[in-house]
Design a protein around this motif. Structure first.
Motif, PDB file in Angstrom:
ATOM      1  N   GLU A 182       0.887  -1.114   0.007  1.00  0.00           N
ATOM      2  CA  GLU A 182       0.015   0.096   0.132  1.00  0.00           C
ATOM      3  C   GLU A 182       0.738   1.092  -0.020  1.00  0.00           C
ATOM      4  OE1 GLU A 182      -2.562  -0.536   3.487  1.00  0.00           O
ATOM      5  OE2 GLU A 182      -3.969  -1.800   2.382  1.00  0.00           O
ATOM      6  N   LEU A 183       0.424   2.225  -0.959  1.00  0.00           N
ATOM      7  CA  LEU A 183       1.210   3.235  -1.201  1.00  0.00           C
ATOM      8  C   LEU A 183       0.650   4.601  -0.977  1.00  0.00           C
ATOM      9  CD1 LEU A 183       3.621   2.257  -4.313  1.00  0.00           C
ATOM     10  CD2 LEU A 183       4.436   2.438  -1.988  1.00  0.00           C
ATOM     11  N   LEU A 184       1.209   5.561  -0.483  1.00  0.00           N
ATOM     12  CA  LEU A 184       0.579   6.789  -0.450  1.00  0.00           C
ATOM     13  C   LEU A 184       0.781   7.503  -1.577  1.00  0.00           C
ATOM     14  CD1 LEU A 184      -1.239   9.003   1.113  1.00  0.00           C
ATOM     15  CD2 LEU A 184       1.117   9.607   2.199  1.00  0.00           C
ATOM     16  N   VAL A 185      -0.169   8.207  -2.396  1.00  0.00           N
ATOM     17  CA  VAL A 185      -0.028   8.986  -3.754  1.00  0.00           C
ATOM     18  C   VAL A 185      -0.590  10.292  -3.540  1.00  0.00           C
ATOM     19  CG1 VAL A 185       0.230   8.761  -6.238  1.00  0.00           C
ATOM     20  CG2 VAL A 185       0.198   6.675  -4.811  1.00  0.00           C
ATOM     21  N   PRO A 186       0.018  11.152  -2.699  1.00  0.00           N
ATOM     22  CA  PRO A 186      -0.669  12.493  -2.575  1.00  0.00           C
ATOM     23  C   PRO A 186      -1.254  13.347  -3.791  1.00  0.00           C
ATOM     24  CG  PRO A 186       1.435  12.764  -1.788  1.00  0.00           C
ATOM     25  CD  PRO A 186       1.217  11.225  -2.266  1.00  0.00           C
ATOM     26  N   GLY A 187      -0.457  13.135  -4.725  1.00  0.00           N
ATOM     27  CA  GLY A 187      -0.700  13.793  -5.983  1.00  0.00           C
ATOM     28  C   GLY A 187      -1.913  13.463  -6.737  1.00  0.00           C
ATOM     29  N   ALA A 188      -2.648  12.416  -6.421  1.00  0.00           N
ATOM     30  CA  ALA A 188      -3.662  11.820  -7.399  1.00  0.00           C
ATOM     31  C   ALA A 188      -4.914  12.525  -6.625  1.00  0.00           C
ATOM     32  CB  ALA A 188      -3.521  10.354  -6.940  1.00  0.00           C
ATOM     33  N   ARG A 189      -5.419  13.455  -7.698  1.00  0.00           N
ATOM     34  CA  ARG A 189      -6.589  14.141  -7.314  1.00  0.00           C
ATOM     35  C   ARG A 189      -7.976  14.072  -8.075  1.00  0.00           C
ATOM     36  NH1 ARG A 189      -4.894  17.912  -3.695  1.00  0.00           N
ATOM     37  NH2 ARG A 189      -2.709  18.308  -3.704  1.00  0.00           N
ATOM     38  N   CYS A 190      -8.005  13.291  -9.280  1.00  0.00           N
ATOM     39  CA  CYS A 190      -8.852  13.007 -10.214  1.00  0.00           C
ATOM     40  C   CYS A 190      -9.263  11.745 -10.713  1.00  0.00           C
ATOM     41  CB  CYS A 190      -8.853  14.132 -11.217  1.00  0.00           C
ATOM     42  SG  CYS A 190      -7.568  13.876 -12.307  1.00  0.00           S
TER      43      CYS A 190
ATOM     44  N   ARG B 140       0.536   9.937   8.126  1.00  0.00           N
ATOM     45  CA  ARG B 140       0.996  10.750   6.901  1.00  0.00           C
ATOM     46  C   ARG B 140       0.232  11.114   6.019  1.00  0.00           C
ATOM     47  NH1 ARG B 140       6.395   9.130   3.748  1.00  0.00           N
ATOM     48  NH2 ARG B 140       6.594  11.263   2.478  1.00  0.00           N
ATOM     49  N   ALA B 141      -1.053  10.367   5.745  1.00  0.00           N
ATOM     50  CA  ALA B 141      -2.166  10.426   4.835  1.00  0.00           C
ATOM     51  C   ALA B 141      -2.937  11.550   5.335  1.00  0.00           C
ATOM     52  CB  ALA B 141      -2.981   9.208   4.306  1.00  0.00           C
ATOM     53  N   ARG B 142      -3.240  11.420   6.432  1.00  0.00           N
ATOM     54  CA  ARG B 142      -4.081  12.731   7.067  1.00  0.00           C
ATOM     55  C   ARG B 142      -3.408  14.042   7.084  1.00  0.00           C
ATOM     56  NH1 ARG B 142      -5.534   8.718  10.615  1.00  0.00           N
ATOM     57  NH2 ARG B 142      -3.809   9.501  12.429  1.00  0.00           N
ATOM     58  N   GLU B 143      -1.963  13.938   7.182  1.00  0.00           N
ATOM     59  CA  GLU B 143      -1.469  15.196   6.999  1.00  0.00           C
ATOM     60  C   GLU B 143      -1.274  15.617   5.669  1.00  0.00           C
ATOM     61  OE1 GLU B 143       3.304  16.768   7.861  1.00  0.00           O
ATOM     62  OE2 GLU B 143       2.477  14.972   8.579  1.00  0.00           O
ATOM     63  N   ALA B 144      -1.307  14.719   4.664  1.00  0.00           N
ATOM     64  CA  ALA B 144      -1.136  15.357   3.300  1.00  0.00           C
ATOM     65  C   ALA B 144      -2.381  15.830   2.658  1.00  0.00           C
ATOM     66  CB  ALA B 144      -0.601  13.968   2.560  1.00  0.00           C
TER      67      ALA B 144
END
Length: 742
Positions: free
Chosen positions: A22-30, A91-95
């Motif tokens: 499982e990876l965090l990808v904060p730039g994915a928005r749409c 970290r996900a909540r922070e991003a």
């Protein structure tokens, strides 16, 4: 990095012989990001599946073997244009709210700049009232204002500058392009005037414009965050912990992410089913109201397929898992909600459509003015001042206010009518709709079964058994009778009914088969056997809302077609639609079937308004062109909807359509005024008839004009008379109470 076996944090083993990451990808928005990432990662060698959760920015990757290479995965995402890291919830909540913090900081900086820059410009303004400052003092004040306002404007304006540059790189021009150019050119002209000792500089105006615009951006961000919360609310119905049975049959609390297909789960009465599966043992009933909208409890026995999120009502069930958390019914609905919300977010607003014409025309005119005046030999300073006057007098403030001012007035008017508007763009979409889709239970009807025409003496005796049951129809009997006693030695048979002793006789309340009546049982009935040989049929109905017929007639009178999509059975849907005057309806629809129907309607060119209140409506609400939910709807439905209406009437839907159409007319009037104003003011600036100072006053006047026109909606609301209530006719079919003897 070495090959991956079981990764922590962020990794798990979903099935024997397979690894997961499982990876965090904060730039994915749409939705486009989701499709691009999932296709790109799934195409990598050794990857079996990739699923992206937009709400949590979490990418779940399943490998074909017991090991995988996370370095290759992260490198592939980097080539796709997305940074990634091992998923960590904190970290996900922070991003997640980084954009909100950035906007809030920019807003604070702009506010600081406005307040402090005006400390130096207000004394200069005093010259308008005979308090003229000495030239040296005026220049000093302008320099002090420049020191404060310029860095604040440049920092706070990065939101618009980056957006404008991104738009120009794609060969398009959004509303941020003229805003950015206007702010930068205003600062340049202000520095030019200050260096020359001129009388007028506009440092405070530049930072004030940014401050006002950032307020709107921050509010828009909060609304989008609220909309994304709909999918999170839906997924929250999946309990983070499930009771997995080990080889010895003992329940072990296990995180939901570690549950794999084939695991056995114990589901106690009153608990939600954690994941999709099949019942292995146990007999009970399930409350699927939040999932399918079906009001009648569904029987559950060995072999019955169950969905995550359903409530087990009566007895312990053992369920074999058939889908992981990422592949469950709830997850599928959440993904459709995210895709629908993103599709709405790229809706081209009226202001952006106008900007597509406005931006190139105005800036070409300003550039031509600068070149032409300089070529005529009037000097670079005069050319710059005239070009600045053109941009200032045609500043998109009036154009930018044309729609928001109307939307604010329209939202206030609807608020007085009990309708909360969550997004200004929703009003634009609502004005375009030509087809209305309604859910039945809780929207067209009141959403709770009521006992129909039962003698009070029968109700009082049946309630002695009904109070011992949690069945919704039994609760309706108990509610009709009020508080009271419970029969002796009550025993409830899951999915059948309740048995107890009343006045020394064994009495039963439940299905027809349970009380010994040889007749096909209906989902909206109970039978009561008092133990004396007489069996009484108790019929229930979900009554229409009082104004349902009037609201449907009003929608049709406005040229709209109306349809009902329901998860209920055909008979109650048919009765409700006949009473409300609706010809088109569909019954027993799953949540995915509802959303597929809405997508099909929109693919055929229809602009759909969806009105729903349950979890089974959430995906359709997010996908529809516009959507509404009643105030009593579940949180996920309210978050997915564009508007929320209070009260027990459907006329709020009619009022919302009327106000949205009126708001569109006002917006078009404002655009017409803005165009006329620019046709007069722009040539005057080109020929030097007005200087930048007069241009700023004229621009402010145009903004005031469109604002006053928007306020006419509020005046119209106060002067309008409230229409007299219309008789909605019978609320529902009311079958007579029936008697049967064996």
């Amino acid at each position: 990095m070495s090959a991956l076996g079981v990764v922590a944090p962020g990794g798990r083993t979903p099935a024997p012989g397979r690894a997961s990451l499982e990876l965090l990808v904060p730039g994915a928005r749409c939705a486009a990001c989701m499709s691009k990432i999932e296709r790109g990662v799934a195409a990598l060698p050794g990857v079996a599946e990739a699923r992206l959760n937009l709400s949590a920015h979490k990418l779940s990757v399943t490998f074909t073997g017991p090991a995988g290479d996370p370095t290759r995965l992260i490198d592939a995402l980097d080539k796709l244009g997305y940074r990634a890291a091992l998923y960590d919830p904190a970290r996900a909540r922070e991003a997640e709210d980084e954009e909100g913090r950035r906007l809030a900081l920019a807003l604070g900086v702009a506010g600081f700049g406005v307040g402090n820059a005006m400390m130096f410009t207000v004394p200069v303004w005093a010259g308008l009232f005979g308090q003229e400052l000495e030239p040296a003092t005026r220049t000093l004040m302008y320099w002090m204002a420049a020191i404060v306002a310029t860095p604040c404007a440049l920092y706070a304006g990065m939101t618009f500058f980056k957006s404008a540059w991104s738009s120009l790189r794609r060969g398009r021009a959004n509303m941020d392009v003229p805003i950015s150019i206007g702010v930068i050119l205003t600062l340049i002209v202000s520095f030019s005037e200050t260096l020359r000792g001129g009388r007028h500089a506009y440092f405070d105006a530049a930072v004030t414009l940014i401050f006002l615009l950032l307020i709107g951006r921050w509010l828009d961000h909060k609304l989008r965050s609220k909309a994304q919360g709909a999918a999170r609310d839906l997924l929250a119905l999946q309990s983070p912990i499930a009771r997995r049975l080990d080889d010895a049959g003992a329940p072990r609390p296990t995180p939901i992410g570690e549950i794999v297909v084939g695991d056995r789960l114990a589901v106690a009465p009153g608990e939600r089913v954690p994941l999709d599966g099949v019942v292995l043992s146990g007999v009970s009933t399930l409350d699927n109201a939040l999932i399918s909208g079906e009001t009648a409890p569904a029987p559950a026995a060995p072999g019955t397929a169950v969905h995550g999120g359903a409530v087990n009502r009566d007895a312990l069930l053992v369920v074999e898992v058939s889908a992981r958390a990422e592949d469950s019914t709830l997850a599928a609905i959440a993904r459709m909600m995210e895709a629908g919300a993103q599709a709405k977010s790229v809706y081209v607003r009226l202001a952006d459509r106008a900007a597509a014409i406005y931006v190139p025309v105005v800036h070409s005119l300003a550039l031509a003015t600068f070149i032409g005046v300089w070529a005529l030999g009037l000097g670079a300073h005069e050319a710059l001042m005239r070009a600045a006057a053109v941009l200032i007098v045609t500043c998109p403030c009036a154009l930018g206010l044309a729609v928001p001012a109307v939307q604010i007035a329209a939202s206030g008017r609807l608020f007085q009518k009990g309708v909360l508007v969550k997004s200004g763009a929703a009003l634009e979409r609502l004005a375009e709709i030509d087809h209305v889709v309604l859910d039945k239970t809780g929207v067209l009807t009141e959403g709770r079964p009521r006992l129909v025409d039962a003698p009070p003496v029968v109700v009082a005796r049946a309630a002695l058994l009904a109070r011992a049951s949690r069945h919704p129809l039994a609760r309706a009997v108990a509610a009709e009778a009020g508080l009271g006693l419970i029969a002796d030695r009550c025993v409830e048979t899951p999915g059948q009914g309740v048995e107890g002793v009343i006045d020394g006789r064994t009495a039963r309340l439940g299905s027809a088969a349970f009380v010994g009546v040889a007749t096909p049982g209906l989902e909206t009935e109970l039978w009561f056997d008092a133990g004396d040989g007489t069996k009484v049929r108790l019929v229930f109905a979900d009554a229409l809302r009082a104004d349902a017929r009037a609201a449907i007639d009003a929608l049709k009178a406005r040229g709209l077609t109306v349809e009902v999509l329901s998860g209920d059975g055909p008979e109650p849907v048919a009765r409700a639609c006949a009473a409300a005057g609706i010809e088109s309806w569909s019954a027993r629809l799953t949540p995915l079937a509802k959303s597929d129907t809405v997508k099909a309607l929109q693919a055929s060119g229809r602009k759909v308004l969806m009105v729903g209140d349950g979890l089974n409506d959430a995906a359709a609400l997010a996908l529809a062109h516009a959507s509404m939910a009643p105030g009593a709807a579940v949180d996920a439905a309210q978050n997915a909807a564009d508007l929320v209406f209070e009260g027990s009437g459907l006329m709020a839907v009619v009022a919302a359509v009327d106000v949205a159409r009126a708001a569109r007319r006002r917006s078009l009037e404002n655009f017409g005024f803005s165009a006329l104003y620019n046709l007069v003011a722009a040539p005057a600036a080109v020929f030097g008839l007005i200087n930048p100072f007069v241009a700023a006053i004229a621009m402010s006047g145009s903004s005031l004009a469109v604002t006053l026109n928007a306020l006419r909606m509020g005046l119209a609301a106060r002067s309008a008379k409230t229409p007299a209530p219309v008789n909605a006719g019978p609320a529902a079919t009311r079958p007579d109470l029936e008697l049967a003897r064996p």
